[in-house]
Design a protein around this motif. Structure first.
Motif, PDB file in Angstrom:
ATOM      1  N   GLN A 123       0.831  -1.206   0.056  1.00  0.00           N
ATOM      2  CA  GLN A 123       0.031  -0.175   0.054  1.00  0.00           C
ATOM      3  C   GLN A 123       0.858   1.294   0.009  1.00  0.00           C
ATOM      4  OE1 GLN A 123      -3.349  -0.340  -0.282  1.00  0.00           O
ATOM      5  NE2 GLN A 123      -3.974   1.846   0.048  1.00  0.00           N
ATOM      6  N   GLU A 124       1.956   1.091   0.756  1.00  0.00           N
ATOM      7  CA  GLU A 124       3.115   2.125   0.856  1.00  0.00           C
ATOM      8  C   GLU A 124       4.662   1.799   0.864  1.00  0.00           C
ATOM      9  OE1 GLU A 124       2.432   4.634   4.362  1.00  0.00           O
ATOM     10  OE2 GLU A 124       0.447   4.909   3.989  1.00  0.00           O
ATOM     11  N   VAL A 125       5.150   2.405   0.042  1.00  0.00           N
ATOM     12  CA  VAL A 125       6.522   2.126  -0.169  1.00  0.00           C
ATOM     13  C   VAL A 125       7.479   3.331   0.121  1.00  0.00           C
ATOM     14  CG1 VAL A 125       8.358   1.540  -1.715  1.00  0.00           C
ATOM     15  CG2 VAL A 125       6.134   0.424  -1.839  1.00  0.00           C
ATOM     16  N   GLU A 126       8.560   3.193   0.955  1.00  0.00           N
ATOM     17  CA  GLU A 126       9.452   4.198   1.436  1.00  0.00           C
ATOM     18  C   GLU A 126      10.735   3.656   1.121  1.00  0.00           C
ATOM     19  OE1 GLU A 126      10.784   6.745   5.278  1.00  0.00           O
ATOM     20  OE2 GLU A 126       8.926   5.614   5.305  1.00  0.00           O
ATOM     21  N   ILE A 127      11.426   4.333   0.389  1.00  0.00           N
ATOM     22  CA  ILE A 127      13.096   4.089  -0.006  1.00  0.00           C
ATOM     23  C   ILE A 127      13.936   4.985   0.186  1.00  0.00           C
ATOM     24  CG2 ILE A 127      14.516   2.802  -1.996  1.00  0.00           C
ATOM     25  CD1 ILE A 127      12.022   1.894  -3.143  1.00  0.00           C
ATOM     26  N   THR A 128      14.901   4.976   1.013  1.00  0.00           N
ATOM     27  CA  THR A 128      15.853   6.133   1.488  1.00  0.00           C
ATOM     28  C   THR A 128      17.260   5.377   1.074  1.00  0.00           C
ATOM     29  OG1 THR A 128      15.878   5.347   3.493  1.00  0.00           O
ATOM     30  CG2 THR A 128      14.284   7.222   2.978  1.00  0.00           C
ATOM     31  N   PHE A 129      18.335   6.250   1.024  1.00  0.00           N
ATOM     32  CA  PHE A 129      19.565   5.963   0.822  1.00  0.00           C
ATOM     33  C   PHE A 129      20.497   6.484   1.815  1.00  0.00           C
ATOM     34  CE2 PHE A 129      17.305   5.217  -3.071  1.00  0.00           C
ATOM     35  CZ  PHE A 129      17.508   4.153  -3.637  1.00  0.00           C
ATOM     36  N   ASP A 130      21.610   5.986   2.223  1.00  0.00           N
ATOM     37  CA  ASP A 130      22.952   6.829   2.864  1.00  0.00           C
ATOM     38  C   ASP A 130      23.661   7.073   1.643  1.00  0.00           C
ATOM     39  OD1 ASP A 130      21.590   6.213   5.350  1.00  0.00           O
ATOM     40  OD2 ASP A 130      22.653   4.583   5.846  1.00  0.00           O
ATOM     41  N   LYS A 131      24.634   7.844   2.402  1.00  0.00           N
ATOM     42  CA  LYS A 131      25.880   8.455   1.664  1.00  0.00           C
ATOM     43  C   LYS A 131      26.582   7.387   0.536  1.00  0.00           C
ATOM     44  CE  LYS A 131      29.944  11.118   2.295  1.00  0.00           C
ATOM     45  NZ  LYS A 131      29.721  11.981   1.113  1.00  0.00           N
ATOM     46  N   VAL A 132      26.753   8.161  -0.605  1.00  0.00           N
ATOM     47  CA  VAL A 132      27.382   7.314  -1.708  1.00  0.00           C
ATOM     48  C   VAL A 132      28.982   7.162  -1.125  1.00  0.00           C
ATOM     49  CG1 VAL A 132      28.162   6.889  -3.855  1.00  0.00           C
ATOM     50  CG2 VAL A 132      25.882   7.591  -3.173  1.00  0.00           C
ATOM     51  N   TYR A 133      29.756   5.994  -1.089  1.00  0.00           N
ATOM     52  CA  TYR A 133      31.249   5.866  -0.968  1.00  0.00           C
ATOM     53  C   TYR A 133      31.832   5.451  -2.173  1.00  0.00           C
ATOM     54  CZ  TYR A 133      30.101   6.212   4.021  1.00  0.00           C
ATOM     55  OH  TYR A 133      29.474   6.484   5.136  1.00  0.00           O
ATOM     56  N   MET A 134      32.763   6.461  -2.617  1.00  0.00           N
ATOM     57  CA  MET A 134      33.397   6.082  -4.151  1.00  0.00           C
ATOM     58  C   MET A 134      34.728   5.407  -3.951  1.00  0.00           C
ATOM     59  SD  MET A 134      31.681   7.252  -6.747  1.00  0.00           S
ATOM     60  CE  MET A 134      32.841   7.203  -7.647  1.00  0.00           C
ATOM     61  N   GLY A 135      35.472   4.777  -4.467  1.00  0.00           N
ATOM     62  CA  GLY A 135      36.533   4.023  -4.677  1.00  0.00           C
ATOM     63  C   GLY A 135      37.168   5.103  -5.748  1.00  0.00           C
ATOM     64  N   SER A 136      38.489   4.910  -5.859  1.00  0.00           N
ATOM     65  CA  SER A 136      39.393   5.665  -6.773  1.00  0.00           C
ATOM     66  C   SER A 136      39.505   4.953  -8.352  1.00  0.00           C
ATOM     67  CB  SER A 136      40.760   5.605  -6.438  1.00  0.00           C
ATOM     68  OG  SER A 136      40.962   6.383  -5.281  1.00  0.00           O
ATOM     69  N   TYR A 137      39.298   5.831  -9.260  1.00  0.00           N
ATOM     70  CA  TYR A 137      39.060   5.381 -10.762  1.00  0.00           C
ATOM     71  C   TYR A 137      40.616   4.815 -11.084  1.00  0.00           C
ATOM     72  CZ  TYR A 137      34.794   7.067 -12.468  1.00  0.00           C
ATOM     73  OH  TYR A 137      33.425   7.190 -12.775  1.00  0.00           O
ATOM     74  N   ARG A 138      40.527   3.657 -12.100  1.00  0.00           N
ATOM     75  CA  ARG A 138      41.779   3.222 -12.303  1.00  0.00           C
ATOM     76  C   ARG A 138      41.730   2.866 -14.031  1.00  0.00           C
ATOM     77  NH1 ARG A 138      38.302  -0.665 -10.684  1.00  0.00           N
ATOM     78  NH2 ARG A 138      38.023  -2.335 -11.571  1.00  0.00           N
ATOM     79  N   LYS A 139      42.470   3.152 -14.557  1.00  0.00           N
ATOM     80  CA  LYS A 139      42.572   2.864 -16.080  1.00  0.00           C
ATOM     81  C   LYS A 139      42.711   1.514 -16.494  1.00  0.00           C
ATOM     82  CE  LYS A 139      44.077   4.707 -20.609  1.00  0.00           C
ATOM     83  NZ  LYS A 139      45.015   5.735 -21.016  1.00  0.00           N
ATOM     84  N   GLY A 140      41.512   1.015 -17.380  1.00  0.00           N
ATOM     85  CA  GLY A 140      41.551  -0.648 -17.736  1.00  0.00           C
ATOM     86  C   GLY A 140      42.394  -0.591 -19.021  1.00  0.00           C
TER      87      GLY A 140
END
Length: 210
Positions: A123-140
């Motif tokens: 009947q009701e839906v609640e979706i929340t998110f915590d902070k995004v944690y980023m890794g370091s970019y690497r070149k493939g």
């Protein structure tokens, strides 16, 4: 006569080659050449591109909230669905799970996941998110840049009878920086693309949530 035949043969070969080139050009799915792209510096990866990645994930989270909500209009859900699909590399999957005993982690295509989210029987839906944690970019080795981001997603669903289900899922999303045609500027640019989203852990309130 012999010389004339040789010239006719050469002309025929040139026509065939031209026709093949035109056919290959039509069949190519690559965008028009826009000039060489320079490599991305470490400062850019850890600065504006990292910020752009975080903003992309936050936008995906906003789309998920809109699609899952029972109060959002159909038009807004349709737009959020379209925007979410465009963020992903074709063929990407999203894993889902629950904290119920014996529950399994299952993978769905992005489209399937969003459709299931839209049709949740609550009947009701609640979706929340915590902070995004980023890794370091690497070149493939393919010249693209890669990283992984993690975030926590909290879900609360309430049935018509008032039964409440809650869980908290930690997820990891594969991210790449690719040469992509910008639909707005019509130029090839380094742009953030999301890949597979994996479930790392799922907890329910009857278990300790750290």
């Amino acid at each position: 006569m012999k010389t004339k035949g040789i010239w006719m043969g050469m002309a025929l070969v040139m026509l065939i080659t031209l026709a093949q080139a035109q056919t290959n050009e039509k069949e190519s799915s690559l965008p028009d050449f826009q000039g060489e792209l320079r490599e991305i510096s470490l400062e850019e990866l850890e600065g504006p591109y990292k910020k752009s990645t975080e903003e992309t994930i936050l936008e995906l989270q906003r789309c998920i909230q809109i699609i899952g909500s029972k109060e959002t209009t159909k038009d807004k859900k349709d737009l959020a669905f379209k925007n979410a699909i465009q963020m992903f590399i074709p063929g990407s999957t999203i894993q889902v799970s629950s904290g119920k005993k014996g529950a399994k982690v299952e993978s769905y295509t992005v489209g399937e996941y969003l459709r299931r989210l839209r049709a949740l029987n609550y009947q009701e839906v609640e979706i929340t998110f915590d902070k995004v944690y980023m890794g370091s970019y690497r070149k493939g080795p393919d010249g693209k840049y890669y990283t992984t981001a993690t975030f926590e997603q909290k879900f609360k669903g309430t049935t018509a009878a008032g039964t409440v289900y809650e869980d908290k899922t930690k997820k990891a999303v594969d991210v790449s920086m690719e040469n992509t045609m910008d639909d707005v500027d019509k130029e090839v640019k380094w742009m953030v693309k999301l890949g597979n989203i994996k479930v790392l852990e799922t907890k329910t309130p009857d278990k300790p949530i750290n």
